[in-house]
Design an enzyme around this catalytic site. Structure first.
Site, PDB file in Angstrom:
ATOM      1  N   CYS A  40      11.226 -35.919   6.797  1.00 27.71           N
ATOM      2  CA  CYS A  40      11.202 -34.522   6.372  1.00 27.71           C
ATOM      3  C   CYS A  40       9.812 -33.909   6.559  1.00 27.71           C
ATOM      4  O   CYS A  40       9.667 -32.688   6.594  1.00 27.71           O
ATOM      5  CB  CYS A  40      11.651 -34.390   4.922  1.00 27.71           C
ATOM      6  SG  CYS A  40      10.791 -35.487   3.819  1.00 27.71           S
ATOM      7  N   SER A  75      -0.073 -38.304   4.927  1.00 24.59           N
ATOM      8  CA  SER A  75       1.069 -37.844   4.136  1.00 24.59           C
ATOM      9  C   SER A  75       0.688 -36.664   3.261  1.00 24.59           C
ATOM     10  O   SER A  75      -0.488 -36.422   3.006  1.00 24.59           O
ATOM     11  CB  SER A  75       1.570 -38.970   3.236  1.00 24.59           C
ATOM     12  OG  SER A  75       2.003 -40.037   4.016  1.00 24.59           O
ATOM     13  N   GLN A 123       6.485 -44.401   0.920  1.00 24.45           N
ATOM     14  CA  GLN A 123       7.708 -44.299   1.733  1.00 24.45           C
ATOM     15  C   GLN A 123       7.439 -44.286   3.232  1.00 24.45           C
ATOM     16  O   GLN A 123       8.200 -44.805   4.017  1.00 24.45           O
ATOM     17  CB  GLN A 123       8.512 -43.035   1.392  1.00 24.45           C
ATOM     18  CG  GLN A 123       9.275 -43.124   0.107  1.00 24.45           C
ATOM     19  CD  GLN A 123       8.424 -42.704  -1.075  1.00 24.45           C
ATOM     20  OE1 GLN A 123       7.274 -42.310  -0.897  1.00 24.45           O
ATOM     21  NE2 GLN A 123       8.962 -42.806  -2.265  1.00 24.45           N
ATOM     22  N   ALA A 144      17.653 -32.377 -24.110  1.00 20.17           N
ATOM     23  CA  ALA A 144      18.339 -32.968 -22.968  1.00 20.17           C
ATOM     24  C   ALA A 144      17.991 -32.232 -21.678  1.00 20.17           C
ATOM     25  O   ALA A 144      18.819 -32.045 -20.807  1.00 20.17           O
ATOM     26  CB  ALA A 144      19.837 -32.978 -23.203  1.00 20.17           C
ATOM     27  N   GLU A 167      16.000 -31.229 -18.019  1.00 27.24           N
ATOM     28  CA  GLU A 167      15.987 -31.900 -16.728  1.00 27.24           C
ATOM     29  C   GLU A 167      14.796 -32.842 -16.594  1.00 27.24           C
ATOM     30  O   GLU A 167      14.918 -33.981 -16.145  1.00 27.24           O
ATOM     31  CB  GLU A 167      15.935 -30.837 -15.634  1.00 27.24           C
ATOM     32  CG  GLU A 167      16.598 -31.239 -14.369  1.00 27.24           C
ATOM     33  CD  GLU A 167      16.647 -30.054 -13.422  1.00 27.24           C
ATOM     34  OE1 GLU A 167      16.083 -30.188 -12.333  1.00 27.24           O
ATOM     35  OE2 GLU A 167      17.198 -28.993 -13.793  1.00 27.24           O
ATOM     36  N   MET A 168      13.610 -32.332 -17.026  1.00 25.77           N
ATOM     37  CA  MET A 168      12.391 -33.132 -16.929  1.00 25.77           C
ATOM     38  C   MET A 168      12.510 -34.398 -17.764  1.00 25.77           C
ATOM     39  O   MET A 168      12.099 -35.477 -17.346  1.00 25.77           O
ATOM     40  CB  MET A 168      11.190 -32.325 -17.437  1.00 25.77           C
ATOM     41  CG  MET A 168      10.599 -31.408 -16.412  1.00 25.77           C
ATOM     42  SD  MET A 168       9.618 -32.345 -15.225  1.00 25.77           S
ATOM     43  CE  MET A 168       7.989 -32.171 -15.949  1.00 25.77           C
TER      44      MET A 168
END
Lengths: 272, 422
Positions: free
Chosen positions: B50, B111, B118, B192, B194-195
């Site tokens: 990507c 990078s 990766q 609850a 996302e993080m």
């Protein structure tokens, strides 16, 4: 004997230098060199102490030279145990240079050929080796408590103020150093207790008195009290972390007084 | 021969163009077979991720322009794109520059996040695709293996990948400094979001065995609990849960403190002062900063984490400078290996040529010598070959010497004199 001790010194210096470099550069290969050199040094050192004992005919814990060499030996033995149990390699970075210095002084120090301060009483009793060996291992254990406590305090501070220096990423975790400090303190206290007990038995068998109010005895008693309270508080009141670590540091100051203080303040524990 | 690298990366080209050029694994394999013609482009490899699309080739000497043209044409064809759309975005590196570029890519110096692990896997994958397609050979095999070696050296000899540079990973890293291992530890998620979920997933991957979820409305907590394999717990008995938790991740939308100093002191007493690690990723903060003053309690809010992360990034950049030195010294070593690779066959061929001449002359004159015993015949051949070898020895060793001393021109001259193929 000196040449053997010099070989031991060489091995320890190699081990110490590689341990420090491995700590700085985080290189595994250097660490391995350090451990191999240390193992070799330890075997030679054990041989040297045994040879001393056989040739000189007294337990090798008499003159300053012997005392320092023996102390270094107990430190290495403790470090090897910690390596085996916790893989806490960074401790070596701090223990091994000290070990090297102790062995260096031992190697250059002169020992009198026949000392007036070599009482027959010491030679005759089996209690002398037991009493001294136990206490030396206790000192080594308390030194480990000290190093682990300092490591704890450094890291705890960095975690609280949230700025991380170069040393932070190189030390074992808080839990690990805490565990090392706790178990070393327990082992050290056990050894100290039995060591003091044997000393008392020995003293009473000689002159019927358990206690002489000797500086070394007083400091040893204070040290004993401090580590007992450390362990009691830890298990009963859940004392841990900073407070326990500070006690580990303070305890070691007392240990130093016990070890060297008697030499300076005189008293009946003073030998060669 | 030349090594040529043509491509785009995240620094040269916006994503909008990069995504047009990106190639799937299959497209790489088929594309490579058509790109490598054995004459102009003799070996090839494509790295397509990507962040970069790069074509690495080994090209016949003096046919650089044709080769670049061929690569651009290939990219046009493979993506069905007008070349005007990307041509001026491309960079081209040749020989040492191309080698440096590949080494830097494999070592993660090129990078977006320096030191991320990766990219090496991606280069490995690209290589195995090319290997399967049969488009790598002597030079690229050597080059790519050398690149792997450089990457390994950089990774082990510098601290380029040492410290966490993302917030959720940072949480795991800090946790390890406190607990050593997460096995058997309990994490409490308050809120609850996302993080929180992301951080919790990192912790679970790192070994946290027990996850408690407390949320003001129970439904999201229950949903997330099933997803993560945790246990939903009632929100109003927070002090009780706090005493069980070793790690607390807080991210609610509340505009007040949810965990107060008093609550935590009580919880800490119950858990006998065992250490607790708080991560507060909510804004405004949900954990009273005074909680961090309690012994054995460590509180990190989003700003703390970010400042550690950015100091880690600076640390990585410092380490990257050391890595560049490794890359430079490895380029020199690769040049040397390459020259040996190149001159080796030339010297061998020359030696062979001399011996062939000797054998050929012997065959020509054989009839005039009359009948000979096999021993005599063998000794005549030996005589000729040893004469030829002894005569050519100083010359061959001179050649070997010039190849070691990097005299590419001298090697070329030797080739020309004896009309050797390259």
């Amino acid at each position: 004997m000196r040449s053997l001790l010099l070989a031991v010194l060489a091995a320890y210096v190699v081990a110490a230098i590689h341990a420090v470099l491995a700590f700085i550069n985080k290189r595994r290969a250097l660490q391995r060199v350090s451990e191999v050199a240390l193992a070799m040094g330890f075997l030679l050192h054990t041989g040297a102490l045994a040879a001393d004992w056989i040739i000189d005919g007294h337990y090798p814990l008499f003159y300053l030279r012997e005392t320092l060499s023996f102390l270094a030996w107990t430190l290495v033995a403790s470090y090897l145990l910690i390596l085996y149990r916790y893989r806490a390699r960074p401790l070596g970075t701090f223990i091994l240079p000290l070990v090297s210095v102790l062995v260096f002084i031992a190697a250059v120090a002169h020992s009198p050929t026949a000392g007036p301060t070599n009482p027959i009483a010491v030679r005759d009793t089996w209690l002398f080796p037991v009493h001294t060996t136990l206490l030396f291992f206790a000192y080594a254990a308390f030194f480990v408590v000290f190093i682990a406590s300092v490591m704890y305090l450094l890291q705890e501070r960095e975690l609280k103020v949230k700025t991380f220096g170069a040393i932070f990423h190189r030390l074992p975790s808080l839990t690990t150093v805490n565990e090392i400090a706790t178990s070393s303190a327990a082992i050290g206290l056990t050894l100290l207790t039995v060591g003091i007990a044997t000393g008392m038995i020995w003293a009473s068998s000689r002159d019927g008195r358990l206690w002489h109010n000797d500086p070394k005895e007083i400091f040893a008693a204070l040290t004993w009290l401090l580590y007992v309270s450390l362990i009691v508080y830890r298990s009963s009141a859940g004392w841990r972390g900073r407070r326990a670590a500070w006690m580990g540091v303070a305890g070691f100051a007392l240990v130093l007084c016990t070890f060297f203080g008697a030499r300076m303040m005189g008293g009946y524990h003073v030998f060669g | 021969m030349s090594i040529v690298l043509v491509g785009v990366n995240h620094k040269s080209t916006p994503l909008a163009v990069r995504e047009l050029l990106a190639l799937s694994d299959d497209a790489c394999a088929t594309g490579l077979r058509s790109l490598v013609d054995g004459e102009i482009v003799r070996e090839g490899l494509i790295v397509s991720t990507c962040n970069r699309v790069e074509v690495l080739t080994e090209t016949a000497a003096g046919r650089l322009n044709e080769s670049t043209e061929r690569i651009i044409e290939f990219l046009t064809r493979a993506n069905d794109l007008p070349r005007s759309q990307f041509e001026k975005e491309l960079y081209q590196h040749t020989d040492d520059q191309a080698v440096r570029h590949l080494f830097r890519v494999a070592s993660s110096l090129d990078s977006m996040v320096v030191g991320e692990p990766q990219v090496l896997g991606q280069v490995r994958r690209a290589y195995s695709i090319a290997l399967e397609a049969g488009t790598t050979g002597r030079i690229l095999n050597r080059l790519v293996h050398h690149a792997f070696r450089v990457a390994k050296r950089v990774r082990t000899e510098t601290g380029i990948a040492a410290n966490a540079v993302s917030i959720s990973y940072m949480a795991v890293e800090l946790g390890k400094k406190i607990f050593d291992s997460f096995a058997g530890r309990t994490a409490l998620l308050i809120g609850a979001g996302e993080m929180a979920e992301l951080a919790a997933r990192h912790l679970i991957n790192a070994g946290v065995s027990n996850v408690l979820l407390a949320n003001r409305s129970e439904e999201p907590a229950r949903a997330l609990a099933t997803e993560l394999g945790g246990t939903p717990v009632p929100f109003n008995r927070l002090t009780e849960h706090l005493s069980r938790a070793d790690i607390v991740i807080c991210s609610t939308a509340a505009d007040d403190y949810i965990v107060t100093e008093r609550m935590m002191r009580a919880a800490s007493a119950t858990r006998r002062n065992r250490p607790v690690f708080f991560i507060d990723i909510s804004v405004p903060r949900n954990i009273d900063p005074a909680v961090g003053k309690i012994p054995n309690v460590f509180v990190f809010d989003i700003d703390d984490l970010e400042s550690v992360v950015s100091s880690n990034i600076r640390e990585r950049e410092r380490e990257a400078q050391r890595a560049e030195l490794i890359v430079e010294s490895e380029i020199m070593q690769f040049q040397q290996a390459l020259r040996a690779l190149e001159s080796g066959p030339a010297i061998g061929a020359l030696k062979q040529m001399f011996q062939d001449i000797a054998r050929h002359e012997l065959k020509r004159q054989r009839n005039r010598l009359g009948p000979l015993s096999p021993e005599q015949e063998a000794s005549i051949e030996a005589l000729l070959l040893s004469t030829v070898n002894k005569l050519s020895h100083p010359m061959l060793s001179q050649m070997r010497h010039s190849s070691d001393a990097s005299d590419a021109e001298i090697i070329e001259a030797w080739r020309d004199i004896f009309d050797l193929e390259d």
